[in-house]
Motif scaffolding. Structure first.
Motif, PDB file in Angstrom:
ATOM      1  N   VAL A   8       0.834  -1.202   0.000  1.00 32.86           N
ATOM      2  CA  VAL A   8       0.000   0.000   0.000  1.00 32.86           C
ATOM      3  C   VAL A   8       0.868   1.251   0.000  1.00 32.86           C
ATOM      4  O   VAL A   8       0.637   2.196  -0.780  1.00 32.86           O
ATOM      5  N   LEU A   9       1.892   1.269   0.848  1.00 27.76           N
ATOM      6  CA  LEU A   9       2.766   2.438   0.929  1.00 27.76           C
ATOM      7  C   LEU A   9       3.592   2.598  -0.343  1.00 27.76           C
ATOM      8  O   LEU A   9       3.826   3.729  -0.809  1.00 27.76           O
ATOM      9  N   TRP A  10       4.033   1.492  -0.929  1.00 24.29           N
ATOM     10  CA  TRP A  10       4.798   1.546  -2.186  1.00 24.29           C
ATOM     11  C   TRP A  10       3.954   2.151  -3.299  1.00 24.29           C
ATOM     12  O   TRP A  10       4.399   3.044  -4.025  1.00 24.29           O
ATOM     13  N   ARG A  11       2.720   1.677  -3.438  1.00 28.70           N
ATOM     14  CA  ARG A  11       1.858   2.214  -4.487  1.00 28.70           C
ATOM     15  C   ARG A  11       1.505   3.679  -4.221  1.00 28.70           C
ATOM     16  O   ARG A  11       1.351   4.471  -5.149  1.00 28.70           O
ATOM     17  N   THR A  12       1.386   4.036  -2.949  1.00 31.72           N
ATOM     18  CA  THR A  12       1.093   5.430  -2.603  1.00 31.72           C
ATOM     19  C   THR A  12       2.238   6.343  -3.026  1.00 31.72           C
ATOM     20  O   THR A  12       2.018   7.396  -3.636  1.00 31.72           O
ATOM     21  N   LEU A  13       3.465   5.938  -2.720  1.00 34.72           N
ATOM     22  CA  LEU A  13       4.625   6.741  -3.124  1.00 34.72           C
ATOM     23  C   LEU A  13       4.781   6.750  -4.641  1.00 34.72           C
ATOM     24  O   LEU A  13       5.205   7.756  -5.226  1.00 34.72           O
ATOM     25  N   ARG A  14       4.437   5.669  -5.277  1.00 34.68           N
ATOM     26  CA  ARG A  14       4.490   5.599  -6.741  1.00 34.68           C
ATOM     27  C   ARG A  14       3.510   6.595  -7.353  1.00 34.68           C
ATOM     28  O   ARG A  14       3.842   7.296  -8.324  1.00 34.68           O
ATOM     29  N   ILE A  15       2.312   6.679  -6.791  1.00 34.32           N
ATOM     30  CA  ILE A  15       1.325   7.645  -7.264  1.00 34.32           C
ATOM     31  C   ILE A  15       1.827   9.070  -7.035  1.00 34.32           C
ATOM     32  O   ILE A  15       1.669   9.943  -7.896  1.00 34.32           O
ATOM     33  N   ALA A  16       2.448   9.309  -5.872  1.00 31.16           N
ATOM     34  CA  ALA A  16       2.984  10.644  -5.584  1.00 31.16           C
ATOM     35  C   ALA A  16       4.072  11.025  -6.576  1.00 31.16           C
ATOM     36  O   ALA A  16       4.119  12.154  -7.072  1.00 31.16           O
ATOM     37  N   ARG A  17       4.959  10.075  -6.875  1.00 39.21           N
ATOM     38  CA  ARG A  17       6.071  10.369  -7.786  1.00 39.21           C
ATOM     39  C   ARG A  17       5.584  10.614  -9.208  1.00 39.21           C
ATOM     40  O   ARG A  17       6.142  11.440  -9.932  1.00 39.21           O
TER      41      ARG A  17
END
Length: 405
Positions: free
Chosen positions: A318-327
């Motif tokens: 969940v956190l990985w995909r969240t940071l991916r969306i942010a980037r």
């Protein structure tokens, strides 16, 4: 002869039916399904753990209401998933103008918690009773805080022009967090107050605020902590929790009981655990609040290292995909929103799992998607909805026709 105004045929592509089909196809294509699947898996695993926590040791508990707890949790998840889909489809551009209204309502509800309408449990008055429906307004307020702070920090900014926010905007962002933060601290809920602070610091960093702000805020936090400790502003049970954290072996049958029992449960699970409903600590109800604050101890005892690791792994996804969306966000506003959500989910996960392991003080923060609690569940899925809205706008820019469907 009368002809319907909205006559639809399969051969036409400009009618409302075809438009709805295009909209549905676009939403399906522009959804981060890995993020959704990870959050859904955590929700399902959390339901199983809650059922076990409420259902194990039936004879010792004098009955079981595990089914009722599970049903309420799944109903909350259903409401949250519908809200997530609605936010994703509504779009970030349409959600943002509603943020000030949501913020005002959220602050008002938190203030009402301090009135006779507030419910008290375990020494804290954090819930609001609205005619049989009990809410924890702080959870919903975090959605509005993330949106409002992002709006203030990124107004008139683009990723192509990463101009740091002015001092006025930084102070405004801090003010947006300080007002509800002080109210939450009065309830008292130190964990949620710290969570708000972590969220705004992460968003300031994502917005490119000057490093001097972080140095000044760090110094202010240290001074505030010393003042709170010296002036004895914490409630007795909060002081006991910090004492137990600093010296776990000081009173294992008193203030350190919760953490001690949670660690015993997790440690006894070994590699694969005892199996669902079969954990001795869980069945004996030795761990207090094992379906809410200490639900991770049930995972460690009954599913062992592998099961508990799976829960942590899904949180990591969940956190990985969240940071991916942010980037990958197409604008600064989306980036800062996604980082705020990431800080929110990461801090709560670290704090909750940490207090189960004895490496963090007990603060009562839930493990999002896993711990029992309707407010936390719905707010967590709303956060996923914000992320999907950012992701959808990145995949389907505002200039495209799909954004206006």
């Amino acid at each position: 002869m009368y002809a319907p105004r909205h006559h639809l045929t399969w051969g036409r592509t400009d009618g409302s039916f075809a438009r709805q089909l295009r909209r549905s196809a676009t939403a399906f294509r522009h959804t981060d399904w890995v993020l959704t699947a990870a959050a859904l898996a955590l929700t399902v695993l959390g339901g199983a753990l809650i059922y076990s926590a409420r259902g194990a040791g039936t004879a010792a508990a004098g009955g079981t209401d595990a089914g009722a707890y599970l049903l309420r949790q799944m109903l909350s998840a259903g409401v949250g998933i519908v809200l997530m889909a609605g936010l994703a489809l509504y779009g970030l551009n349409r959600i943002a103008p509603l943020a000030p209204v949501l913020y005002g309502v959220g602050v008002l509800l938190v203030a009402l918690v301090l009135t006779p309408l507030g419910n008290t449990a375990n020494g804290a008055q954090r819930w609001l009773d609205l005619g049989g429906v009990v809410l924890q307004p702080t959870e919903f307020l975090k959605v509005a805080v993330v949106l409002c702070v992002a709006m203030v920090l990124t107004e008139n900014r683009t990723l192509d022009e990463p101009v740091p926010p002015t001092a006025r905007r930084v102070l405004a962002a801090l003010g947006l967090v300080a007002v509800p933060g002080l109210l939450i601290l009065l309830t008292p809920d130190l964990g949620q107050t710290l969570g708000m602070g972590v969220i705004v610091l992460a968003m300031l960093f994502a917005a490119g605020a000057d490093r001097r702000w972080f140095a000044g805020l760090s110094a202010l936090v240290v001074v505030a902590c010393v003042a709170v400790w010296q002036l004895d502003l914490l409630d007795g049970y909060q002081m006991d929790r910090f004492v137990a954290f600093l010296d776990p072996g000081r009173d294992p049958s008193g203030v350190g009981y919760n953490t001690e029992q949670a660690r015993i449960a997790i440690g006894s699970g070994g590699l694969t655990g005892y199996g669902l409903l079969n954990g001795p600590q869980n069945a004996g109800h030795f761990v207090p609040e094992q379906h809410t604050d200490f639900v991770f101890s049930v995972a460690g005892e009954e599913w062992g290292f592998l099961g508990a690791g799976a829960v942590i792994g899904l949180i990591g996804v969940v956190l990985w995909r969240t940071l991916r969306i942010a980037r990958r966000s197409s604008d600064a506003f989306g980036t800062v929103v996604a980082v705020g959500v990431c800080a929110w989910l990461a801090f709560q996960a670290f704090q909750n799992i940490g207090m189960n392991l004895g490496i963090m003080p007990v603060t009562g923060l839930p493990l999002t998607f896993v711990s029992y609690g309707g407010s936390s569940m719905i707010a967590g899925w709303a956060a996923i909805g914000l992320l999907q809205a950012v992701h959808r706008r990145t995949c389907a820019p505002v200039s495209s026709a799909t954004e206006h469907l």
